[in-house]
Enzyme design. Structure first.
Site, short mmCIF file in Angstrom:
data_model
loop_
_atom_site.label_atom_id
_atom_site.label_comp_id
_atom_site.label_asym_id
_atom_site.label_seq_id
_atom_site.Cartn_x
_atom_site.Cartn_y
_atom_site.Cartn_z
N SER A 1 -9.90 -0.73 7.06
CA SER A 1 -9.33 -0.48 5.74
C SER A 1 -8.65 -1.68 5.09
O SER A 1 -8.26 -1.61 3.92
CB SER A 1 -8.33 0.68 5.79
OG SER A 1 -9.01 1.90 5.85
N SER B 1 -9.72 1.73 2.94
CA SER B 1 -8.86 2.54 2.09
C SER B 1 -7.82 1.73 1.31
O SER B 1 -7.23 2.26 0.38
CB SER B 1 -8.13 3.58 2.95
OG SER B 1 -7.29 2.93 3.88
N LYS C 1 0.87 -1.18 0.00
CA LYS C 1 0.00 0.00 0.00
C LYS C 1 0.90 1.23 0.00
O LYS C 1 1.96 1.23 0.65
CB LYS C 1 -0.89 -0.02 1.25
CG LYS C 1 -1.95 1.07 1.29
CD LYS C 1 -2.83 0.91 2.55
CE LYS C 1 -3.94 1.96 2.60
NZ LYS C 1 -4.80 1.78 3.79
#
Lengths: 492, 488, 100
Positions: free
Chosen positions: B178, B154, B79
């Protein structure tokens, strides 16, 4: 009566001090970067103190134990749990946009220290000044304002200092004059240096002071509106700035005005304070517990251990010097002025066997030489063994006290072998009986009048005759030997 | 079109048998990432040359029989909020334009030390603030199961990349769901470990007391393998737990007999929950019962307060964590500002997106003078009560099972205008972050052709238990073997 | 009754160093108001005598030995700077003592 004295007749001055003192650690408070000055900008920075995205703080163990030591030395209670908090504000030298400090639960609270009262008649008069709290926090970096930066429109930011550990020591509003503020600072600095918590070097910015100043009518219960004087970085400035601020406030109040809460800067060139900013809504620091750090738990055993290792404090040492060495309070106070001088005194006394002569030589001759050089005893070449060797030569009559005193500056500056220095300077005392007898005989022959007056009861003529012998031997005669010979010849 | 990559276990076996090489696998992953980028925007940047070099080194180690771990030579994605030395870290924000990290996050360092080959970064909501990966500064990620829908967020890029078969595993971060919510939306496994299990050092902070690095994979066994590598104490993170890391793979014995699974009544409600989702999750409960697990109802009575509590704490911490983006030391700086105040304000106004500004403002407000006790302190007290709910529940069960999200993937743009509606998407996931406990989302079927996830929540440091139950469930079901039609 | 006014939003934006356009200020006032209304749910929660949780799990104080470790190379430390002179970051002129 000075303007300040006149104001202080009418108003009671209330002063509280916030001192920031840099802790003596090798590395920063929350990262492993070295604490070092004088290097080019940003040479001691890492992801943590640059506040790179994702970096996290980890607390320096030594900073905590030094903080505890300072708390104990100032009679504060160490809190079993203390909590770091974020103080949020924007400034270019504050890389995270917040300073990690302590707010609601500081390291320690509720202590005091005693300051000498110079005006009091008694030499040992002291006043106790409360200490509200001592907490740990990180220093900010430095913004360098230089007209050469970006054509004069810019500032440089150097983060070498960002994250250096500080203690903030907050006094109660117990101080009543600029002089007391100065005495408090000197006492606090002396303690912090004694216990090796901080070098507390004002010139290097290791010891910085903000002062809260307000006035009220004598006898009033409520405190007046206070102003805060920022960044007073020498003892002289602290007293001058506070005095100027007292006069400024008195003028406002006398004119029927009200003091506005404000932060002020001291302008050393004009000798006046000027408003930096008014405190209205600018102080919303949005403190909250620092989620990246765990509360600091300090167990009673750790406090006990630190207390056990706490070096003797200046007050304790002074009392012990009076008790053990029979010194006056005054002399003991001077000798304990710095830990290095006190240690020098004790080492010399131990080697020599008697305290008083050591105290006398230190306070009279050695301190004078140190003052000339603006140095501390541990910054010069003189060591206890050398001083003791010199005193032994005086005792043995091999050097006159006068010659010995003249050698002190040389020994302070360069140290070395006393015997060799005495030889090199040709100041070895003359105690050869033949030479001295000849000199005495010549003096007596040349000063028949003085001899007669002595014999008719004028005792002081002996000193005159002594002086004549000394002069004839260029001051090198051993006074004890001369006295013996004179006494024998005159008395005979 | 490059083929879908197999699971980590499959790739490991193929590498060990000499049927393929790390270089080939990494090239395949890079090729697939490139080919699928226009359709799904799962990745934000690939490091093709360096990944190929690292794959070559992995192959040399394999030849020399000096493999570092099961991860050696396996491609993966990070990420874009994990620092990777020499690579950009953008958090999908303009404010980090141009920032190249000079250091490795601890999780990344451990992946590298284990021989894992990072092929690039995945898309995300800016600073991990969002539940749809629509809040990226440039383009949103799309769900491989239906490109008109969001992948969740997210960590939507990591979830989509694993679902699309670009990589077998990826790292994400989970502050309020997330990892788990996008795993649920994309039909993959996502685990958020116990707070402190994985170091946060180098994970760009959103909400420090809630953030945790998590793992995406297609199987629980693969999640166990990657979690093994990144877990453990880190002296660079004060909130890191100094507890031994168990052998997660060894816990995967397929047996759930005798375990008691708690079903919180507050999570199995008709109101606000997609009935098809509830049905799939209830089917999964039955499957676990058939496997020998017992179930019981438990209560987490403070659940209705969880989202409010979560947002107050997360936004307050975020407002402070994002103060460092000031244009002084790195990232975007507004041009032409002549004084400091305008340099700061313009830099931050240009650099942050709408959602980030909204949260910074709310966070600043709740910490500001006069409001602290009413909001922040109150939320911290509510947090204590929520933790207490779980402690009480674990007295009568070993773990808790819930839907991961109250819904399946929603359409792009559907919630953009209504931030609060977006926040409620996290209703089943935020409590685990508030309590610091581990949670895993496992695919448990489909509703209207979109994946549904079930969430298992364990007690602190109960990762082995969660992985064991998730693995046992996957041994009995084949949901995780389904592949999205758009990316097959 | 609004829970937050546009003036308050602008004051907060100033504290947070954000400049808002008129439209942004208006939209954010509405958003913040909605969110504050939502979080008011907590008002109904009795938290008397409840200790606040700052950290989800009890962890012993983590301390680091006081040993200096190598810093970043200066080139790396300032390598990301938008503007610099030598190894220093540069910013528009800082006026002494004025927080910006």
């Amino acid at each position: 009566m000075s303007a300040l004295q006149e104001v202080m007749e009418r108003y009671e001055v209330v002063i509280g001090l916030e001192v920031h003192s840099q802790l003596r650690t090798d590395s920063k408070l929350f990262c492993g970067c070295a604490v070092r000055y004088g290097d080019p900008p940003n040479h001691h920075t890492c992801p943590v103190c640059l506040a790179l995205p994702g970096a996290l703080p980890v607390l320096n163990e030594r900073a905590v134990s030094l903080g505890v030591r300072a708390a104990l030395a100032t009679h504060c209670s160490v809190q079993p749990q203390s909590i770091f908090a974020r103080k949020n504000y924007f400034y270019p030298d504050l890389p995270k946009g917040y300073q990690i400090s302590q707010f609601e639960e500081p390291l320690s609270t509720g202590g005091w220290l005693e300051i000498p009262m110079p005006d009091e008649a008694a030499a040992d008069a002291v006043r106790r000044i409360g200490i509200t709290r001592i907490h740990m926090e990180e220093d900010a970096g430095k913004s360098i304002h230089d007209d050469s930066v970006a054509g004069g429109d810019g500032s440089q930011v150097d983060l070498n200092r960002a994250g250096v550990p500080l203690l903030e020591i907050v006094s109660e509003p117990d101080l009543r004059s600029p002089e007391e503020a100065g005495a408090y600072l000197r006492t606090l600095r002396q303690i912090l240096r004694y216990i090796e918590v901080s070098d507390a070097d004002m010139e290097k910015g290791h010891f910085r002071c903000d002062a809260n100043v307000s006035l009220r009518l004598h006898g009033a219960l409520d405190l007046g509106t206070r102003t805060e004087l920022k960044n007073l970085n020498s003892f002289r400035f602290v007293e001058a700035a506070i005095a100027a601020e007292i006069e400024r406030q008195a003028e406002v109040l006398d004119g029927g005005g009200a003091i506005q809460q404000a932060t002020l800067l001291w302008d050393r060139t004009s000798g006046q304070t000027r408003v930096m900013r008014l405190k209205e809504n600018s102080d919303d620091y949005r403190y909250f517990p620092e989620p990246d750090l765990i509360p600091v738990n300090i167990d009673p055993q750790a406090v006990h251990d630190i207390r056990a290792e706490l070096p003797e404090l200046p007050d304790q040492k002074r009392e012990r010097f009076v008790r053990e060495h029979g010194l006056s309070e005054y002399d003991a106070g001077l000798l304990t002025g710095s830990r290095s001088l006190a240690d020098f005194f004790e080492a010399s006394t131990a080697a020599y066997g008697k305290a008083k002569p050591i105290a006398n030589w230190l306070l009279r001759d050695v301190l004078h030489a140190l003052n000339e050089r603006e140095a501390e005893i541990d910054e010069v070449a003189l060591v206890p063994e050398t001083l003791v060797a010199l005193l032994r030569m005086v005792d043995a009559g091999r050097v006159t006290p006068k010659s010995a005193r003249e050698l002190i500056p040389e020994l302070v500056a360069r140290g070395g072998d006393v015997e060799a220095l005495v030889r090199e300077r040709g100041v070895e005392a003359v105690s050869d009986a033949g030479i001295l007898e000849t000199a005495v005989a010549e003096v007596l022959a040349d000063n028949a009048d003085a001899v007669a007056r002595f014999r008719s009861g004028e005792d002081k003529m002996l000193n005159f005759l002594m002086g004549q012998v000394m002069r004839r031997t260029s001051g090198k005669a051993s006074p004890a030997a001369v006295r013996d010979i004179l006494a024998a010849k005159l008395g005979g | 079109m490059a083929q879908r990559l197999g699971t980590l276990s499959e790739l490991r076996a193929a590498l060990d048998d000499g049927r393929t090489s790390a270089s080939d696998v990494v090239a395949q992953a890079l090729g697939r990432a490139r080919e699928l980028a226009p359709a799904f925007a799962a990745t934000r940047g690939l490091r093709a040359d360096r990944a190929a070099e690292e794959a070559l080194q992995a192959d040399q180690r394999r030849t020399a029989r000096a493999l570092r771990s099961v991860l050696d030579g396996i491609p993966l994605l990070l990420k874009d909020n994990l620092n990777h030395r020499g690579e950009p870290t953008t958090c999908a924000s303009r404010i980090l334009d141009g920032y190249v990290s000079p250091y490795d996050a601890t999780a990344v360092e451990r992946v590298k030390a284990a021989g894992g080959v990072v092929i690039g970064r995945t898309n995300m909501d800016e600073f991990a603030m969002g539940s749809s990966t629509e809040n990226a500064c440039d383009q949103p990620t799309r769900n491989p199961w239906d490109p008109t829908r969001v992948p969740g967020g997210s960590s939507g890029g990591s979830a989509a990349a694993v679902a699309a078969g670009i990589v077998p595993v990826a790292l994400g971060s989970d502050t309020g769901g997330s990892v788990r919510q996008p795993a649920s939306f994309c039909g993959v496994v996502g685990i958020k470990p116990t707070y402190g299990r994985v170091s946060r050092y180098g994970l760009v902070a959103f909400a420090s007391s809630l953030d945790q690095v998590g793992v995406f994979s297609r199987t629980a066994a693969d999640a166990a393998a990657l979690l093994q590598v990144i877990s453990g104490h880190d002296p660079l993170d004060s909130t890191s737990l100094d507890e031994p890391v168990p052998d997660y793979a060894a816990a995967l014995d397929g047996d759930v007999a005798g375990l008691t699974i708690g079903l919180p009544r507050e999570y199995f409600v008709e109101q606000g929950v997609d009935p098809d989702v509830l049905e799939r999750v209830r089917d999964a409960v039955k499957e676990l019962e058939r496997a020998g697990a017992k179930t019981c109802e438990v209560s987490l009575p403070h659940t209705p307060y969880a989202v409010a509590t979560y947002y107050l704490i997360a936004m307050a911490e975020a407002s402070s964590n994002l103060a460092r983006y000031d244009g002084v030391r790195y990232g975007h700086r507004a041009t032409g500002a002549h004084d400091l105040q305008s340099m700061y304000s313009r830099t931050r106004s240009e650099g942050f997106g709408a959602e980030v500004k909204r949260r910074i403002l709310l966070g600043t407000y709740v910490l500001s003078a006069g409001y602290y006790d009413a909001y922040y302190r109150k939320a911290q007290q509510a947090r204590t009560l929520l933790r207490g709910d779980f402690e009480a529940a674990y007295r009568s069960c070993d773990l808790i099972l819930t839907p991961t999200a109250p819904e399946v993937a929603f359409a792009l743009g559907e919630r953009s205008a209504d931030p609060l509606q977006m926040y409620l998407s996290d209703i089943f996931t935020v409590s685990a972050n508030l309590a610091g406990i581990p949670g895993i989302s496992v695919p448990c079927g489909f509703a209207r052709d979109l994946p549904v996830g079930l969430q298992l929540l364990g007690p602190a440091l109960g990762e082995s238990l969660l992985l064991r139950v998730a693995d046992a469930y996957q041994r009995r079901t084949d949901w995780h073997t389904k592949t999205p039609p758009e990316a097959s | 009754m609004a829970r937050i006014t546009r003036e308050e939003v602008e004051r907060i934006a100033d504290l947070a160093r954000l400049t808002l356009s008129a439209e942004e200020a208006q939209a954010l006032t509405h958003d913040l108001d909605t969110m504050l209304e939502y979080v008011q749910a907590l008002d109904g929660l009795d938290t008397q005598n409840v200790e606040p949780t700052a950290h989800p799990l009890p962890v012993a104080t983590a301390l680091r030995p006081d040993r200096a470790r190598p810093s970043l190379a200066p080139e790396e430390a300032v390598g990301n700077a938008p503007e610099r002179e030598g190894s220093a970051f540069t910013v528009p002129k800082v006026i002494e003592g004025v927080e910006s």
